[in-house]
Design a protein around this motif. Structure first.
Motif, PDB file in Angstrom:
ATOM      1  N   PHE A 127      -7.833  -4.204 -22.428  1.00 49.88           N
ATOM      2  CA  PHE A 127      -7.323  -3.263 -21.430  1.00 49.88           C
ATOM      3  C   PHE A 127      -7.755  -3.662 -20.022  1.00 49.88           C
ATOM      4  CE2 PHE A 127      -7.317   0.155 -24.940  1.00 49.88           C
ATOM      5  CZ  PHE A 127      -5.999  -0.124 -25.245  1.00 49.88           C
ATOM      6  N   ARG A 128      -8.928  -4.265 -19.893  1.00 54.15           N
ATOM      7  CA  ARG A 128      -9.393  -4.686 -18.570  1.00 54.15           C
ATOM      8  C   ARG A 128      -8.533  -5.828 -18.035  1.00 54.15           C
ATOM      9  NH1 ARG A 128     -13.964  -6.529 -19.932  1.00 54.15           N
ATOM     10  NH2 ARG A 128     -15.058  -4.540 -20.000  1.00 54.15           N
ATOM     11  N   ASN A 129      -8.171  -6.758 -18.906  1.00 54.64           N
ATOM     12  CA  ASN A 129      -7.413  -7.936 -18.466  1.00 54.64           C
ATOM     13  C   ASN A 129      -5.909  -7.701 -18.423  1.00 54.64           C
ATOM     14  OD1 ASN A 129      -9.781  -9.428 -18.255  1.00 54.64           O
ATOM     15  ND2 ASN A 129      -9.659 -10.156 -20.357  1.00 54.64           N
ATOM     16  N   THR A 130      -5.432  -6.693 -19.152  1.00 52.31           N
ATOM     17  CA  THR A 130      -3.981  -6.443 -19.213  1.00 52.31           C
ATOM     18  C   THR A 130      -3.724  -4.968 -18.913  1.00 52.31           C
ATOM     19  OG1 THR A 130      -4.003  -8.045 -21.030  1.00 52.31           O
ATOM     20  CG2 THR A 130      -1.909  -7.016 -20.537  1.00 52.31           C
TER      21      THR A 130
ATOM     22  N   GLY B 282      -1.883   6.221 -18.508  1.00 52.33           N
ATOM     23  CA  GLY B 282      -1.673   4.817 -18.817  1.00 52.33           C
ATOM     24  C   GLY B 282      -2.961   4.027 -18.647  1.00 52.33           C
ATOM     25  N   VAL B 283      -2.893   2.757 -18.960  1.00 54.04           N
ATOM     26  CA  VAL B 283      -4.046   1.874 -18.757  1.00 54.04           C
ATOM     27  C   VAL B 283      -4.159   1.577 -17.262  1.00 54.04           C
ATOM     28  CG1 VAL B 283      -5.107  -0.335 -19.319  1.00 54.04           C
ATOM     29  CG2 VAL B 283      -3.707   0.850 -21.029  1.00 54.04           C
ATOM     30  N   PRO B 284      -5.270   1.900 -16.636  1.00 54.05           N
ATOM     31  CA  PRO B 284      -5.388   1.658 -15.191  1.00 54.05           C
ATOM     32  C   PRO B 284      -5.413   0.175 -14.877  1.00 54.05           C
ATOM     33  CG  PRO B 284      -7.490   2.383 -16.094  1.00 54.05           C
ATOM     34  CD  PRO B 284      -6.484   2.526 -17.197  1.00 54.05           C
ATOM     35  N   ALA B 285      -4.960  -0.140 -13.673  1.00 57.84           N
ATOM     36  CA  ALA B 285      -4.959  -1.543 -13.251  1.00 57.84           C
ATOM     37  C   ALA B 285      -6.353  -2.018 -12.872  1.00 57.84           C
ATOM     38  CB  ALA B 285      -4.010  -1.729 -12.073  1.00 57.84           C
ATOM     39  N   SER B 286      -7.246  -1.106 -12.540  1.00 56.93           N
ATOM     40  CA  SER B 286      -8.593  -1.460 -12.104  1.00 56.93           C
ATOM     41  C   SER B 286      -9.509  -1.700 -13.293  1.00 56.93           C
ATOM     42  CB  SER B 286      -9.171  -0.338 -11.227  1.00 56.93           C
ATOM     43  OG  SER B 286     -10.560  -0.478 -11.069  1.00 56.93           O
ATOM     44  N   ALA B 287     -10.150  -2.848 -13.321  1.00 62.16           N
ATOM     45  CA  ALA B 287     -11.128  -3.134 -14.379  1.00 62.16           C
ATOM     46  C   ALA B 287     -12.289  -2.159 -14.310  1.00 62.16           C
ATOM     47  CB  ALA B 287     -11.623  -4.575 -14.251  1.00 62.16           C
ATOM     48  N   TRP B 288     -12.661  -1.753 -13.086  1.00 65.19           N
ATOM     49  CA  TRP B 288     -13.747  -0.794 -12.918  1.00 65.19           C
ATOM     50  C   TRP B 288     -13.388   0.541 -13.570  1.00 65.19           C
ATOM     51  CZ3 TRP B 288     -13.772   3.940 -10.350  1.00 65.19           C
ATOM     52  CH2 TRP B 288     -15.032   4.538 -10.184  1.00 65.19           C
ATOM     53  N   ALA B 289     -12.133   1.013 -13.383  1.00 68.52           N
ATOM     54  CA  ALA B 289     -11.707   2.275 -13.989  1.00 68.52           C
ATOM     55  C   ALA B 289     -11.705   2.170 -15.514  1.00 68.52           C
ATOM     56  CB  ALA B 289     -10.320   2.654 -13.472  1.00 68.52           C
TER      57      ALA B 289
END
Length: 223
Positions: free
Chosen positions: A124-127, A163-170
């Protein structure tokens, strides 16, 4: 010699030469690999692999690995994926500049590969963001219904109805809020995805061949 006396200047150099002489290597009398004299003395002039009978096995293993690397580097799938990753990551907007079909393929392969190799957190972090929706569109097109079901179940556990957030931090923040029960459920979903119920490799390859992303590897059966 008194405590303050110094060794003659030539003595340290002589000691160094003697040490170097002791450590000089000699060739193994079977394979020619340089070895220490002490090793040769213990093994009748042979290196440890030759003395143990493993040198031939090691040689066959190295040869098989070289042949495998040669086949891999000539495989159009491998060549294409390396080039695709270079284009996607080569510039800040590399992914955005990919043609639509390549975006689908790249996002879906990256998502699936991350789940299998690392888990949902990295996936989820990368995509995240738009890439997750793009990956799902590719999975829908190739008919990977079980993979979609597992991914969406995992997404709902971590992010609820969002949805899956675009921010890896989120994404990291969301994973830190999981309860032990949610983490256990995610582990079960992870095992289900890694079992590969849809046969993703074959489906991804069929997608790539159908859209002409790369040529069929020599000798590969037609699907």
């Amino acid at each position: 010699m008194s405590a303050g006396a110094r060794l003659p200047a030539a003595v340290p150099d002589l000691i160094t030469r003697m040490e170097n002489r002791i450590m000089e290597k000699i060739p193994c009398n079977t394979c020619g690999v340089p070895i220490l004299p002490t090793t040769a003395q213990r093994n009748d002039g042979q290196c440890m692999p030759c003395a143990n009978g493993t040198r031939e096995t090691m040689g066959r293993s190295r040869q098989k690995y070289r042949e495998y690397r040669a086949r891999l580097e000539a495989d159009p799938r491998h060549i294409y994926w390396d080039g695709l990753c270079s284009r996607a990551y080569g510039t800040p907007d590399g992914y955005d500049r990919l043609p639509p079909r390549e975006k689908l393929y790249f996002a879906a392969c990256l998502l699936a590969g991350d789940v299998i190799s690392t888990g949902f957190d990295a996936a989820f972090r990368n995509t995240g963001g738009e890439r997750y929706a793009t990956a799902l569109r590719c999975l829908e097109e190739i008919g990977a219904v079980d993979s979609i079901r597992i991914l969406e179940a995992a997404r709902q556990i971590v992010f609820g109805f969002g949805g899956v957030p675009a921010s890896a931090w989120a994404c990291d923040e969301a994973f830190e809020r999981l309860t032990p029960g949610q983490e256990q459920r995610l582990e079960e979903l992870d095992r289900q995805f890694r079992a590969d119920p849809d046969g993703l490799h074959d489906r991804f390859e069929a997608f790539a061949l159908r859209h002409g992303l790369y040529e069929r590897p020599a000798g590969a059966p037609e699907g």
